[in-house]
Each structure stands twice: as structure tokens, then as C-alpha cells.
Design a protein around this motif. Structure first.
Motif, mmCIF file in Angstrom:
data_model
loop_
_atom_site.group_PDB
_atom_site.id
_atom_site.type_symbol
_atom_site.label_atom_id
_atom_site.label_comp_id
_atom_site.label_asym_id
_atom_site.label_seq_id
_atom_site.Cartn_x
_atom_site.Cartn_y
_atom_site.Cartn_z
ATOM 1 N N VAL A 11 0.836 -1.195 0.000
ATOM 2 C CA VAL A 11 0.000 0.000 0.000
ATOM 3 C C VAL A 11 0.876 1.251 0.000
ATOM 4 O O VAL A 11 0.592 2.226 -0.702
ATOM 5 C CB VAL A 11 -0.952 0.011 1.213
ATOM 6 C CG1 VAL A 11 -1.778 1.295 1.234
ATOM 7 C CG2 VAL A 11 -1.880 -1.195 1.161
ATOM 8 N N ILE A 12 1.965 1.222 0.782
ATOM 9 C CA ILE A 12 2.892 2.356 0.794
ATOM 10 C C ILE A 12 3.424 2.617 -0.608
ATOM 11 O O ILE A 12 3.483 3.764 -1.077
ATOM 12 C CB ILE A 12 4.056 2.092 1.760
ATOM 13 C CG1 ILE A 12 3.558 2.068 3.202
ATOM 14 C CG2 ILE A 12 5.137 3.162 1.610
ATOM 15 C CD1 ILE A 12 4.626 1.685 4.209
ATOM 16 N N LEU A 13 3.822 1.533 -1.297
ATOM 17 C CA LEU A 13 4.341 1.688 -2.654
ATOM 18 C C LEU A 13 3.293 2.303 -3.574
ATOM 19 O O LEU A 13 3.598 3.221 -4.354
ATOM 20 C CB LEU A 13 4.782 0.319 -3.199
ATOM 21 C CG LEU A 13 5.335 0.314 -4.632
ATOM 22 C CD1 LEU A 13 6.573 1.198 -4.729
ATOM 23 C CD2 LEU A 13 5.644 -1.121 -5.072
ATOM 24 N N GLY A 14 2.050 1.817 -3.484
ATOM 25 C CA GLY A 14 0.995 2.373 -4.323
ATOM 26 C C GLY A 14 0.742 3.838 -4.038
ATOM 27 O O GLY A 14 0.573 4.646 -4.964
ATOM 28 N N LEU A 15 0.740 4.214 -2.755
ATOM 29 C CA LEU A 15 0.511 5.615 -2.393
ATOM 30 C C LEU A 15 1.649 6.506 -2.862
ATOM 31 O O LEU A 15 1.426 7.635 -3.323
ATOM 32 C CB LEU A 15 0.345 5.734 -0.879
ATOM 33 C CG LEU A 15 -0.964 5.187 -0.300
ATOM 34 C CD1 LEU A 15 -0.919 5.189 1.222
ATOM 35 C CD2 LEU A 15 -2.154 6.002 -0.790
ATOM 36 N N GLY A 20 3.474 10.687 -6.378
ATOM 37 C CA GLY A 20 4.428 11.158 -7.383
ATOM 38 C C GLY A 20 3.714 11.649 -8.634
ATOM 39 O O GLY A 20 4.125 12.647 -9.246
ATOM 40 N N LEU A 21 2.643 10.964 -9.021
ATOM 41 C CA LEU A 21 1.857 11.388 -10.177
ATOM 42 C C LEU A 21 1.213 12.750 -9.920
ATOM 43 O O LEU A 21 1.186 13.614 -10.814
ATOM 44 C CB LEU A 21 0.788 10.340 -10.487
ATOM 45 C CG LEU A 21 -0.177 10.654 -11.637
ATOM 46 C CD1 LEU A 21 0.584 10.836 -12.954
ATOM 47 C CD2 LEU A 21 -1.218 9.549 -11.772
ATOM 48 N N LEU A 22 0.712 12.966 -8.715
ATOM 49 C CA LEU A 22 0.119 14.260 -8.383
ATOM 50 C C LEU A 22 1.144 15.380 -8.496
ATOM 51 O O LEU A 22 0.854 16.465 -9.020
ATOM 52 C CB LEU A 22 -0.459 14.236 -6.967
ATOM 53 C CG LEU A 22 -1.656 13.324 -6.709
ATOM 54 C CD1 LEU A 22 -2.127 13.485 -5.263
ATOM 55 C CD2 LEU A 22 -2.797 13.631 -7.668
#
Length: 551
Positions: A11-15, A20-22
């Protein structure tokens, strides 16, 4: 029931990827910011699709997702009259009544409008009230940030709030309203997909009992034993003889109806005078775009806003013995961890953070605009546009920082959110609406309305507190005597109707009494020209408009 999530590193990796995209979107949007209009109102070039995403994202955050699910678990449909029903009403009223005039006026902020229509004193007091409401709203969202990240990753809540706030500040600082709007579209797509996914999976669990259980209007379907689908105060004839659950939240007589009115009006009417939602209307490429977007957003918001409501009903069947802390802080998180596959959990966690960031970014930009853009002109009337834009950007982290303090002081997401909009209901809505539609409204009337509405609300609070304390004695297991948390919020909401009444009465009485010594100013646009007000109704497409007249 899951207490923490075992696959936190994923979940940390996904967040991190999502955040980063934001930041990348914020950097790209910053290249399109050339002046204050670009930063504050996206150059007034937003079309209907982006506007719908932006308007829905105004409220679709912690209150609607995590807060609404918990409130439904506790109180049934009566627990969520504030949101999503109130928020959907607000969008509809904005589209039908105010959107054309707001877009036509071409102001950057509501403070500009209040100064033009009344005077600087009204604008200054209004700025303080709106800023307080926006910061309370951001604080509620930051509470949600911390709860989500702590639950799924095990990171301490302060670290989770800090990380999310840094990303929020960064992309808002860089790209302003354009970055906020672009990320809104992305974030609303993610949260909608993730909410539909968890709804399908949860409703497929045999323990829930299917849709028949959801639509059964039974007092056995929520923690407080209120008839599940009683939208209005429950009539005595429909009450359970053993529970005696008539009224609204068990309040009967005028208190029950006042509470219900406060529930529908706090966001439904109070938020009409909020800076963030008006700033989004000001960003539309045309009047028609603002009207269509607001009306369509009302429908979209109610549809997706009902998903967490239904999940809250299902959660009571799955977990009938949750603690109040778990219900108010992490009900949806527990359901996701227990029932969703890892891949969907990652999407769901990103979706919840997305929803919160959408709302928080708009509110942060609104607060920064009030302090930086309007405040700089109050202190230095001749300030250049370049300097004003720099100050507005600098106040983005300042507003987020103060809101962080509120988040640490108040941890009840739904109530903190609603209290912020109730402040606008009792102090700001009447001067806002009267400025557009009552030519005799003047500055003295507006000041009296704002101050008197707040004082009427405060007086009502202390008058009702003994009654709400008596009603909340012995209601919560493990708490002897009065459960003050609920008594406090109940008194706060019920008394807001007296605040609204006081605001209306004082606006009319003081404006009429002081008309000679303080003549009302005409309604003008951002250039100081009389504003055309004919054809103001949202559905008046193509109808003629005439100039504003003081007659």
C-alpha cells in the motif's frame, strides 16, 4: 475484524506512486500559470467535464466516504442528511440560483464580491469567517489522511498527515486551480471505481443478507435503533414501542425539526457562501458551463455519495459490536482490509486519499486566496499582480499548517466538517444571497446579519446544551453520566436555526433602518459596471438579460 493491514508495504508503494503522479501534474500545470487569473480561477477556461469533477470533489472527501459510512452505521439515514443529501442540494441550488450571476460577475474571490456590493468592513469580516470555515474543513480532511495511512501502512498518524500535507501543498503551490482541477478529475475517477468495487464485493457477502436487508426500514439495522430509512423525523406512530425512537436523533417537537432543518441546511445552504465552491464556478469557461456543471454534479454527487451510506448499513450487519472510535475513524478501512483483494485494497487506499486531497486542495487554495490575494490588497492597495501572486502561493503552506493544528485538536471527521459549514450558514449566507437579490441590502445590514447570526447561534447553543445533555445521559456504554461529545454537537446544530433566523431578521431590519445614512450600493461586476441580472435562473438558457437597476 482486522486491526491493522498485513500488506502495508504494498500500500505504501501504491501511495508513493500515486503521490508522485500528483506532483508531476502540479509541475506540468505550473507551466500554464502566467497570472493571478490562471492561478486562482484556471484562466476561466474549464469546460463541463472538468467542472463536474471539480465540483463533486468539493465535498467528496473524508466526510462523505469515511464519515458518512460511520454515521449511517450509528444512526441510519438520519445520520447522513448533512452529507450527501445536503451537499447535493447545495450543488443544485448553486446551479439553479447563483451560478449565472457568480460567473457573470467575474470576481476572483467572494471577498471581492462583498467589498464591491457592501464595503471593506464587510469584506474583512467575511474573509475571517470564510477562512475559519475553510481551515476547519481542511482539518477534518487531514484527520482522514492520518487515519487511512496509519491503518494501511502502520506509519504513525502524524507522519501520515505530514506526508499527505506536503504533497497537497506542493501541487497546489505549483499549479493553483488548474492543477487542482486536473487532479480532481483523476482523483474522482479513482475513488468512484474503488467505491463501486468495494460495494459489489461487500454486497456479495452472504452475511450481509443482500439488498433486502439494506432496504428494510428496521430499527435493528443501526447502532442507535432509529428506523433505517426515515429521512424526516420519525412520527410517533412509526416509532418502536420499546425504543420510543420518534423524532430526529430521538429529539421530538421543535428540537427534532430544528435538528433536521440544520442537517439539510448546514451544507445545503451554508456551503453556498463558501469560497472554494464559488471559486470553481468562477473558473468555468461560460455561464452555461457553470450551470450545467453544477446541476449535473448534484446528481453525480448523490449517486456516488450513497455508496458509503449503503456500505455503512452493510457494516452494521458485518460488525454489530464495533467501538465508537472504530466506527467514526476507520469503518471503511476495516471493511476493505477484511474483504478486498490486495490489488483492490491498493486502489481503494489511493482512492480514499485521492478524495481527501481533492477537497483539501480546493479549500487550501481558497484560504490562500483569501489571505494572499485579498489580504495583500487590503494592506497594500497598489500591490502589483506579480507580488500578489507570490504572496498567494506563499500562504498555501501557511493555511495547510494552521489546518494541521485543528486536525490534531479535533478528531471527529464528520462533525468537524459540518461545524465548518454551519458557521457559514449562520454568518455568511444571508449577506451573500441578499447582495444578489435584495437591492436594499446595505453594509450595516450585512455586518449586523453576520455578527447577529453568530451570536444567535452561540446563545442558542448555551440554551439547548442542558436539554441535549439530559438527552445524552447514559447513552454510550462505558461512559457514566452525560456523553458530552454528542450533547455538544447536538446543541450546536439545533441552535444554528436560531442563528439563521437572527441573520435574516437583522439583515432586513438594520438595512431598512439605516438606508438613509448608508445607502445600498449597486451590484456591479469585477470591472465596476452594473451587473446584468435578468435571466439569472439556471435554466434560462438563451433568454435576454437587462442591466441591474436600483429601482
Amino acid at each position: 475484524m482486522t486491526e491493522t493491514y498485513a500488506n502495508g508495504p504494498w500500500v505504501i508503494l501504491g501511495l508513493l506512486v500515486y503521490m508522485g503522479l500528483l506532483l508531476r501534474i502540479g509541475y506540468w500545470a505550473s507551466k500554464r500559470v502566467a497570472d493571478e487569473a490562471d492561478f486562482l480561477v484556471a484562466g476561466r477556461r474549464l469546460g463541463v467535464p472538468l467542472m463536474i469533477g471539480a465540483l463533486v470533489a468539493t465535498w467528496y472527501g473524508a466526510g462523505t466516504t469515511m464519515g458518512a459510512a460511520g454515521m449511517t452505521y450509528l444512526f441510519g439515514i438520519q445520520g447522513v442528511i448533512f452529507d450527501p443529501f445536503g451537499a447535493a442540494l447545495c450543488l443544485l441550488l448553486l446551479g439553479l440560483v447563483f451560478a449565472r450571476l457568480v460567473r457573470r460577475s467575474r470576481f476572483m474571490t467572494l471577498v471581492d464580491y462583498f467589498e464591491s456590493r457592501y464595503d471593506r468592513k464587510v469584506a474583512g469580516l467575511g474573509a475571517l469567517v470564510m477562512l475559519s470555515a475553510e481551515m476547519g474543513w481542511i482539518g477534518a480532511l487531514l484527520v482522514g489522511f492520518g487515519a487511512i495511512i496509519q491503518f494501511f501502512t502502520g506509519i504513525p498518524i502524524a507522519w501520515g498527515i505530514g506526508l499527505s500535507t506536503l504533497v497537497l501543498v506542493a501541487y497546489t503551490y505549483l499549479g493553483g486551480m488548474y492543477a487542482v482541477t486536473l487532479t480532481d478529475a483523476l482523483q474522482m475517477s479513482i475513488i468512484t471505481v474503488s467505491m463501486i468495487a468495494i460495494l459489489v464485493i461487500i454486497m456479495g457477502q452472504p452475511e450481509v443478507g443482500g439488498w433486502d436487508y439494506i432496504f428494510a426500514n428496521s430499527p435493528a439495522s443501526n447502532w442507535m435503533g432509529i428506523n433505517q430509512w426515515d429521512f424526516l423525523p420519525t412520527p410517533a406512530s412509526h416509532a418502536d414501542p420499546e425504543l420510543q425512537n420518534a423524532g430526529f436523533y430521538y429529539y421530538t417537537g421543535h428540537m427534532g425539526w430544528f435538528y433536521w432543518a440544520a442537517a439539510i441546511l448546514s451544507i445545503g445552504v451554508g456551503s453556498i457562501a463558501a469560497q472554494d465552491v464559488n471559486q470553481r464556478l468562477m473558473s468555468a469557461r461560460s455561464e452555461n458551463a457553470s450551470v450545467v456543471s453544477a446541476c449535473a454534479s448534484s446528481v453525480v454527487y448523490l449517486v456516488i455519495g450513497m455508496i458509503p451510506v449503503i456500505l455503512g448499513m452493510a457494516a452494521y450487519k458485518l460488525y454489530p459490536d464495533l467501538s465508537l472510535a472504530d466506527v467514526q475513524g476507520k469503518l471503511l478501512l476495516v471493511m476493505a482490509a477484511d474483504y478486498l483483494p490486495l490489488a483492490i485494497v491498493i486502489i481503494f487506499a489511493c482512492g480514499l486519499v485521492a478524495a481527501l486531497m481533492s477537497s483539501a486542495a480546493a479549500a487550501t487554495l481558497a484560504g490562500a486566496a483569501i489571505i494572499g490575494y485579498n489580504g495583500s490588497k487590503f494592506v497594500r492597495p497598489g500591490i502589483s499582480e506579480t507580488q500578489s501572486l507570490k504572496l498567494t502561493r506563499l500562504f498555501v503552506p501557511a493555511v495547510a499548517g494552521v489546518s494541521l493544528i485543528l486536525a490534531l485538536c479535533f478528531e471527529t471527521i464528520y462533525n468537524l466538517m459540518v461545524a465548518s459549514w454551519t458557521l457559514l450558514l449562520v454568518s455568511m449566507f444571508v449577506p451573500y444571497a441578499a447582495g444578489f437579490f435584495w437591492k436594499r441590502a446595505n453594509a450595516w445590514g450585512a455586518l449586523a446579519s453576520m455578527a447577529g447570526g453568530f451570536l444567535g447561534w452561540l446563545a442558542g447553543y448555551f440554551a439547548y446544551l442542558p436539554l441535549t445533555s439530559a438527552a445524552n445521559t447514559g447513552v454510550y456504554p462505558g461512559v457514566e453520566g452525560v456523553y458530552f461529545e454528542w450533547a455538544h454537537w447536538d446543541a450546536l446544530y439545533i441552535s444554528s436555526i436560531w442563528g439563521l433566523i437572527s441573520s435574516v431578521v437583522l439583515m432586513v431590519a438594520v438595512s431598512l433602518a439605516t438606508a438613509r445614512i448608508a445607502p445600498p450600493k449597486p451590484l456591479c461586476d469585477a470591472d465596476g459596471n452594473l451587473l446584468d441580472t435578468r435571466g439569472w435562473f439556471g435554466l434560462s438558457f438563451g433568454k435576454s438579460r437587462g442591466a441591474y437597476s436600483r429601482a
